[in-house]
Design an enzyme around this catalytic site. Structure first.
Site, PDB file in Angstrom:
ATOM      1  N   HIS A   6       1.043  -1.183  -0.049  1.00 41.10           N
ATOM      2  CA  HIS A   6      -0.006  -0.075  -0.074  1.00 41.10           C
ATOM      3  C   HIS A   6       0.959   1.079  -0.091  1.00 41.10           C
ATOM      4  CE1 HIS A   6      -3.684   2.190   1.109  1.00 41.10           C
ATOM      5  NE2 HIS A   6      -3.056   2.739   2.036  1.00 41.10           N
ATOM      6  N   VAL A  32       0.427   0.372  12.966  1.00 41.64           N
ATOM      7  CA  VAL A  32       0.775  -1.099  13.062  1.00 41.64           C
ATOM      8  C   VAL A  32       0.496  -1.639  14.444  1.00 41.64           C
ATOM      9  CG1 VAL A  32       2.820  -2.711  12.708  1.00 41.64           C
ATOM     10  CG2 VAL A  32       2.513  -0.576  11.207  1.00 41.64           C
ATOM     11  N   ILE A  35      -3.785  -2.127  14.118  1.00 41.51           N
ATOM     12  CA  ILE A  35      -4.472  -2.725  13.134  1.00 41.51           C
ATOM     13  C   ILE A  35      -3.843  -4.036  12.504  1.00 41.51           C
ATOM     14  CG2 ILE A  35      -5.607  -2.168  10.992  1.00 41.51           C
ATOM     15  CD1 ILE A  35      -5.473   0.792  11.504  1.00 41.51           C
ATOM     16  N   MET A  38      -2.134  -5.092   9.117  1.00 38.47           N
ATOM     17  CA  MET A  38      -1.024  -3.867   8.674  1.00 38.47           C
ATOM     18  C   MET A  38       0.021  -4.541   9.254  1.00 38.47           C
ATOM     19  SD  MET A  38      -0.569   0.065   9.375  1.00 38.47           S
ATOM     20  CE  MET A  38       0.468   1.051   8.498  1.00 38.47           C
ATOM     21  N   TYR A  73      -8.326  -2.777   7.138  1.00 39.18           N
ATOM     22  CA  TYR A  73      -7.304  -1.638   7.514  1.00 39.18           C
ATOM     23  C   TYR A  73      -8.060  -0.142   7.387  1.00 39.18           C
ATOM     24  CZ  TYR A  73      -3.669   1.876   6.555  1.00 39.18           C
ATOM     25  OH  TYR A  73      -2.826   3.013   6.617  1.00 39.18           O
ATOM     26  N   HIS A  76     -11.051   0.315   9.452  1.00 39.61           N
ATOM     27  CA  HIS A  76     -10.745   0.242  10.885  1.00 39.61           C
ATOM     28  C   HIS A  76     -10.953   1.626  11.624  1.00 39.61           C
ATOM     29  CE1 HIS A  76      -8.978  -0.651  14.930  1.00 39.61           C
ATOM     30  NE2 HIS A  76      -8.811  -1.942  14.624  1.00 39.61           N
TER      31      HIS A  76
END
Lengths: 105, 105
Positions: A6, A32, A35, A38, A73, A76
């Protein structure tokens, strides 16, 4: 399976301080920890010399195990809250996701 | 030292065939065999769902050991020849280079 990257390109608004930029990068990195899909985060300033960067100055690279993980993600709540704050400080933003694929010789 | 990533985003011109795209991607990958500072090459189609890709459809990621290596690559005759052919088939192109940096917690 293979990872999915991403990539977010950003240009911060004029008048944003270096301290604010540093805080936003820390906030991005901190996703990180909140979530699960990730898996990693790195960033860097654009140092290209071809003048094809179209004004983008910062590159943010996150990795995920699946494209579904990126969808999780994006929706979230911790990301939504951060993204609202982050985008508010950006003049330009561009996002692409891709599965890095090698080419058979 | 740490690697430097060279990210090129592309949108091919309308009317370019899949075979032509495949040939151009092979040509891009083949640069690794001719230009010493270029250490690796990967690519992927954009699969993002946020609609922030600004029309770019393909991502090309090369790695180099130094920013000077990228300068050598850019001016290398084999790259110059390929780039002329590649760019002729593109509707849009964007290039950024960055040193992927982790954030201390």
């Amino acid at each position: 399976m293979g990872e999915v990257k991403h990539i977010l390109l950003a240009k911060f608004k004029d008048g944003i301080s270096q301290q604010q930029i540093d805080d936003l990068i820390k906030g991005y990195a901190n996703l990180v920890n909140h979530i699960e899909p990730m898996k990693s985060f790195k960033w860097g300033k654009d140092v290209s010399i071809e003048n094809l960067h179209q004004g983008f100055t910062h590159v943010f690279e996150s990795t995920f195990e699946t494209v579904e993980g990126i969808a999780t993600y994006i929706s979230h709540p911790v990301h939504v809250e951060f993204a609202t704050r982050f985008l508010d400080h950006l003049d330009k933003v561009l996002v692409v996701d891709f599965k890095p694929t090698a080419v058979d010789p």
